[in-house]
Scaffold this motif. Sequence first.
Motif, PDB file in Angstrom:
ATOM      1  N   GLU A 279     -37.524  10.842 -30.769  1.00 51.05           N
ATOM      2  CA  GLU A 279     -37.875  11.867 -29.777  1.00 51.05           C
ATOM      3  C   GLU A 279     -36.749  12.888 -29.694  1.00 51.05           C
ATOM      4  O   GLU A 279     -35.644  12.644 -30.174  1.00 51.05           O
ATOM      5  N   LEU A 280     -37.044  14.003 -29.046  1.00 58.97           N
ATOM      6  CA  LEU A 280     -35.998  14.983 -28.806  1.00 58.97           C
ATOM      7  C   LEU A 280     -34.957  14.359 -27.874  1.00 58.97           C
ATOM      8  O   LEU A 280     -35.307  13.682 -26.905  1.00 58.97           O
ATOM      9  N   ILE A 281     -33.683  14.577 -28.186  1.00 58.91           N
ATOM     10  CA  ILE A 281     -32.632  13.956 -27.379  1.00 58.91           C
ATOM     11  C   ILE A 281     -32.133  14.947 -26.330  1.00 58.91           C
ATOM     12  O   ILE A 281     -31.735  16.061 -26.668  1.00 58.91           O
ATOM     13  N   GLY A 282     -32.166  14.543 -25.069  1.00 58.83           N
ATOM     14  CA  GLY A 282     -31.610  15.381 -24.008  1.00 58.83           C
ATOM     15  C   GLY A 282     -30.112  15.182 -23.951  1.00 58.83           C
ATOM     16  O   GLY A 282     -29.638  14.065 -23.762  1.00 58.83           O
ATOM     17  N   VAL A 283     -29.358  16.250 -24.119  1.00 63.36           N
ATOM     18  CA  VAL A 283     -27.908  16.109 -24.232  1.00 63.36           C
ATOM     19  C   VAL A 283     -27.251  15.876 -22.867  1.00 63.36           C
ATOM     20  O   VAL A 283     -26.348  15.055 -22.718  1.00 63.36           O
ATOM     21  N   GLY A 284     -27.737  16.597 -21.857  1.00 63.26           N
ATOM     22  CA  GLY A 284     -27.103  16.560 -20.542  1.00 63.26           C
ATOM     23  C   GLY A 284     -26.869  15.165 -19.978  1.00 63.26           C
ATOM     24  O   GLY A 284     -25.717  14.793 -19.718  1.00 63.26           O
ATOM     25  N   PRO A 285     -27.953  14.388 -19.806  1.00 67.07           N
ATOM     26  CA  PRO A 285     -27.767  13.071 -19.192  1.00 67.07           C
ATOM     27  C   PRO A 285     -26.802  12.181 -19.984  1.00 67.07           C
ATOM     28  O   PRO A 285     -26.013  11.446 -19.395  1.00 67.07           O
ATOM     29  N   LEU A 286     -26.855  12.350 -21.301  1.00 66.73           N
ATOM     30  CA  LEU A 286     -25.988  11.527 -22.152  1.00 66.73           C
ATOM     31  C   LEU A 286     -24.522  11.837 -21.893  1.00 66.73           C
ATOM     32  O   LEU A 286     -23.697  10.952 -21.674  1.00 66.73           O
ATOM     33  N   VAL A 287     -24.208  13.132 -21.906  1.00 66.15           N
ATOM     34  CA  VAL A 287     -22.822  13.548 -21.721  1.00 66.15           C
ATOM     35  C   VAL A 287     -22.323  13.103 -20.342  1.00 66.15           C
ATOM     36  O   VAL A 287     -21.213  12.576 -20.216  1.00 66.15           O
ATOM     37  N   ARG A 288     -23.185  13.286 -19.338  1.00 66.13           N
ATOM     38  CA  ARG A 288     -22.787  12.889 -17.979  1.00 66.13           C
ATOM     39  C   ARG A 288     -22.475  11.393 -17.939  1.00 66.13           C
ATOM     40  O   ARG A 288     -21.457  10.961 -17.427  1.00 66.13           O
ATOM     41  N   PHE A 289     -23.357  10.605 -18.580  1.00 64.00           N
ATOM     42  CA  PHE A 289     -23.166   9.152 -18.569  1.00 64.00           C
ATOM     43  C   PHE A 289     -21.835   8.768 -19.242  1.00 64.00           C
ATOM     44  O   PHE A 289     -21.074   7.962 -18.739  1.00 64.00           O
ATOM     45  N   ILE A 290     -21.582   9.429 -20.385  1.00 64.99           N
ATOM     46  CA  ILE A 290     -20.367   9.086 -21.138  1.00 64.99           C
ATOM     47  C   ILE A 290     -19.124   9.437 -20.321  1.00 64.99           C
ATOM     48  O   ILE A 290     -18.156   8.670 -20.274  1.00 64.99           O
ATOM     49  N   GLU A 291     -19.182  10.600 -19.633  1.00 62.50           N
ATOM     50  CA  GLU A 291     -18.003  10.997 -18.849  1.00 62.50           C
ATOM     51  C   GLU A 291     -17.806  10.075 -17.644  1.00 62.50           C
ATOM     52  O   GLU A 291     -16.676   9.789 -17.253  1.00 62.50           O
ATOM     53  N   GLU A 292     -18.935   9.562 -17.138  1.00 64.10           N
ATOM     54  CA  GLU A 292     -18.816   8.601 -16.033  1.00 64.10           C
ATOM     55  C   GLU A 292     -18.091   7.332 -16.482  1.00 64.10           C
ATOM     56  O   GLU A 292     -17.488   6.627 -15.685  1.00 64.10           O
ATOM     57  N   GLN A 293     -18.167   7.045 -17.799  1.00 64.22           N
ATOM     58  CA  GLN A 293     -17.475   5.851 -18.300  1.00 64.22           C
ATOM     59  C   GLN A 293     -15.999   6.143 -18.578  1.00 64.22           C
ATOM     60  O   GLN A 293     -15.291   5.304 -19.138  1.00 64.22           O
ATOM     61  N   GLY A 294     -15.533   7.332 -18.212  1.00 60.84           N
ATOM     62  CA  GLY A 294     -14.115   7.631 -18.338  1.00 60.84           C
ATOM     63  C   GLY A 294     -13.737   8.360 -19.609  1.00 60.84           C
ATOM     64  O   GLY A 294     -12.554   8.556 -19.895  1.00 60.84           O
ATOM     65  N   ALA A 295     -14.712   8.780 -20.424  1.00 56.54           N
ATOM     66  CA  ALA A 295     -14.377   9.488 -21.657  1.00 56.54           C
ATOM     67  C   ALA A 295     -14.411  10.996 -21.430  1.00 56.54           C
ATOM     68  O   ALA A 295     -15.012  11.470 -20.475  1.00 56.54           O
ATOM     69  N   LEU A 296     -13.705  11.742 -22.292  1.00 55.47           N
ATOM     70  CA  LEU A 296     -13.687  13.204 -22.181  1.00 55.47           C
ATOM     71  C   LEU A 296     -14.460  13.780 -23.360  1.00 55.47           C
ATOM     72  O   LEU A 296     -13.987  13.762 -24.495  1.00 55.47           O
ATOM     73  N   VAL A 297     -15.664  14.298 -23.082  1.00 54.61           N
ATOM     74  CA  VAL A 297     -16.504  14.801 -24.170  1.00 54.61           C
ATOM     75  C   VAL A 297     -16.043  16.197 -24.564  1.00 54.61           C
ATOM     76  O   VAL A 297     -15.859  17.060 -23.723  1.00 54.61           O
ATOM     77  N   SER A 298     -15.800  16.405 -25.858  1.00 55.65           N
ATOM     78  CA  SER A 298     -15.368  17.729 -26.302  1.00 55.65           C
ATOM     79  C   SER A 298     -16.480  18.471 -27.028  1.00 55.65           C
ATOM     80  O   SER A 298     -16.480  19.684 -27.097  1.00 55.65           O
ATOM     81  N   GLU A 299     -17.423  17.724 -27.626  1.00 55.01           N
ATOM     82  CA  GLU A 299     -18.452  18.399 -28.395  1.00 55.01           C
ATOM     83  C   GLU A 299     -19.680  17.509 -28.528  1.00 55.01           C
ATOM     84  O   GLU A 299     -19.562  16.284 -28.618  1.00 55.01           O
ATOM     85  N   ALA A 300     -20.839  18.125 -28.518  1.00 52.59           N
ATOM     86  CA  ALA A 300     -22.066  17.391 -28.831  1.00 52.59           C
ATOM     87  C   ALA A 300     -22.904  18.311 -29.696  1.00 52.59           C
ATOM     88  O   ALA A 300     -23.231  19.414 -29.293  1.00 52.59           O
ATOM     89  N   ARG A 301     -23.159  17.890 -30.964  1.00 56.76           N
ATOM     90  CA  ARG A 301     -23.939  18.808 -31.816  1.00 56.76           C
ATOM     91  C   ARG A 301     -24.994  18.033 -32.595  1.00 56.76           C
ATOM     92  O   ARG A 301     -24.803  16.865 -32.958  1.00 56.76           O
TER      93      ARG A 301
END
Lengths: 333, 245
Positions: A279-301
């Motif tokens: 399916e099409l992947i929604g980027v927003g919720p994923l990035v939010r979830f990852i940052e909630e786990q303490g990681a710093l997202v720099s790029e999603a492509r």
Amino acid sequence: MKSTDADSDIAALIEVAGLHKRFGSVTAVDGISFNVRRGELFGFLGPNGAGKTTTITMLVGLARPDAGRITIAGLDCSVDPKAAQHLIGVVPDESNLYSELSGFDNLCFCAALYGMPKKERCSRAAELLKLFGLQEAADRKFGGYSKGMKRKLTIAAGIIHKPQILFLDEPTTGIDISSARHIRQMIARLHTNGTTIFLTTHYLEEAERLCERIAFIVKGRIVREDSVANLLATLDDHQLLRISAAQMPENLAELLGNSFPDLSFQMIDNNQLQVSSLELIGVGPLVRFIEEQGALVSEARRIMPSLEDVFVKVAGIGLTDMGRDKEKAGGDR
Amino acid sequence: MKAWIAFWNIMLKDLWAYYLKPPNISWGIIFPIAWTSMFFIKSGSGLGSIPGLLPGVIALSVLFGTTSMLSVTVTFEKKNRSFERLLLAPIPLGLLMLAKTGGSIMFGVFNAIMPILLALFLADLRDVDWLIALFSIFLIAVVSTFLGLFIAVSVSEVFEAQTFSNFFRFPMIFLCGLFFPVESLPLLLKPFAYLLPLTYGVDLLRGAIERKNSLPLWLDLIAICISGMLLFYASLRNIHHKWIA
Ligand SMILES: Nc1ncnc2c1ncn2[C@@H]1O[C@H](COP(=O)(O)OP(=O)(O)OP(=O)(O)O)[C@@H](O)[C@H]1O
Ligand SMILES: [Mg+2]
């Protein structure tokens, strides 16, 4: 589809059926079958210990299969391993020229092994030394060559007699980026000139770039064999997303898997995560979830699926298992 | 024709790369001189004994020269995998191995020169039948080369080749008639002596140098040829079964 398959079988230059090879308790090659067509650049891909080198040694007549049939240009090599040797050139995985001879003498000697007359030997050796950029080292002893130079001369030795069929066992393993690129250009050129090439590698990008057809071998079995285009098409419906982030927790893929059951996750290294889905992947919720786990997202492509992804899918092998070697390949591009 | 180009170049390459190297040339000179002087001086029975010792000394020089070289040209090349190139070449295995042993046979003959030169200086060799002597030396070089080949293809390490060949070489020194004529060996050892190809080579030489062969010439010839062929055939079989496994 059927008729083209039949046509291709007629044109098959190398036919392998039910090949088996054991070393004591280890089954190195476990009943593989494939065909290589005339003029084709055929890739034989698999991780370390998959059985690639063992297959080559049987094809070129340095080892006898325990079972199975090898036919090269219509000659039955399972009965007489030397039957087709006049047609083939071999570049082994380790440089095995004579360390006490110079580069030039090594090439001349190899040409003589195929019965080339002296004048032709010398001019062909000089030509190849030039082609591989080794003129300056022509009179130096092979033993003193660097690893990349050794590799190049070994390839030159493999093609000195202009073989119809060339076997290349991991030609770019363990050498620097520019030498690897040079070697790949040479391979592409040989292919353009009509040489049938059987190439083993565990660099998927290399195979993707060079080969027309590929067989994936894992633990002595071929898990998939198809044209590169067809292989990539299997993932056309796949969505792939690569997320780069610092400080990702070790169990991130697992946590994500629990929260996003429709997506699959794979850690590529400490700082990269790959997400795939039909399916099409929604980027927003994923990035939010990852940052909630303490990681710093720099790029999603979004990325195009590569052979690597196909391999992961068909072989069930983690990206990291094959990907680790990418550093050695010098990033390849 | 193509196969002969390969044959010739394999032999030439070994000559240039191994045999004609200064250490080997000097080895081929010093070693035989050492042997020869040792035996000539030690025998203590004056210069007249030299023709009697010459066959054994020649045979030993040839034997040691050839068997040591094959552990390099074959075992070492097998170990560093350059031998695979030769196995990939489109020439019959028998021809390939003849090419690999050709250099060693020449080196063997070269090893016989020093004892002969020394003996020429020291003793009266007018009665020698040089044609037969040379032919015998050649046959001894062939058979000891094939013995070395057999050893070289039966082992996988260079040091094993050396050890294994001593296992053959030293009994030969005692049994082939160099120290004691084969006829005077204890009954128990005689059969062993007659199993060793060098015994016949020494006897041939003895016939050529002193006219004192204990067996008929034709028997010596047949025995040495048959043992050479057997050793060569056994080596080919070994390569065929163990190296192309
Ligand atoms: N001569 C041998 N004796 C014993 N086992 C062997 C021998 N050659 C290969 N093997 C085993 O067979 C299996 C396949 O080895 P092979 O060298 O063909 O793998 P490969 O795909 O070429 O790997 P790599 O990418 O590391 O070169 C391995 O498990 C290896 O240990
Ligand atoms: Mg390999």
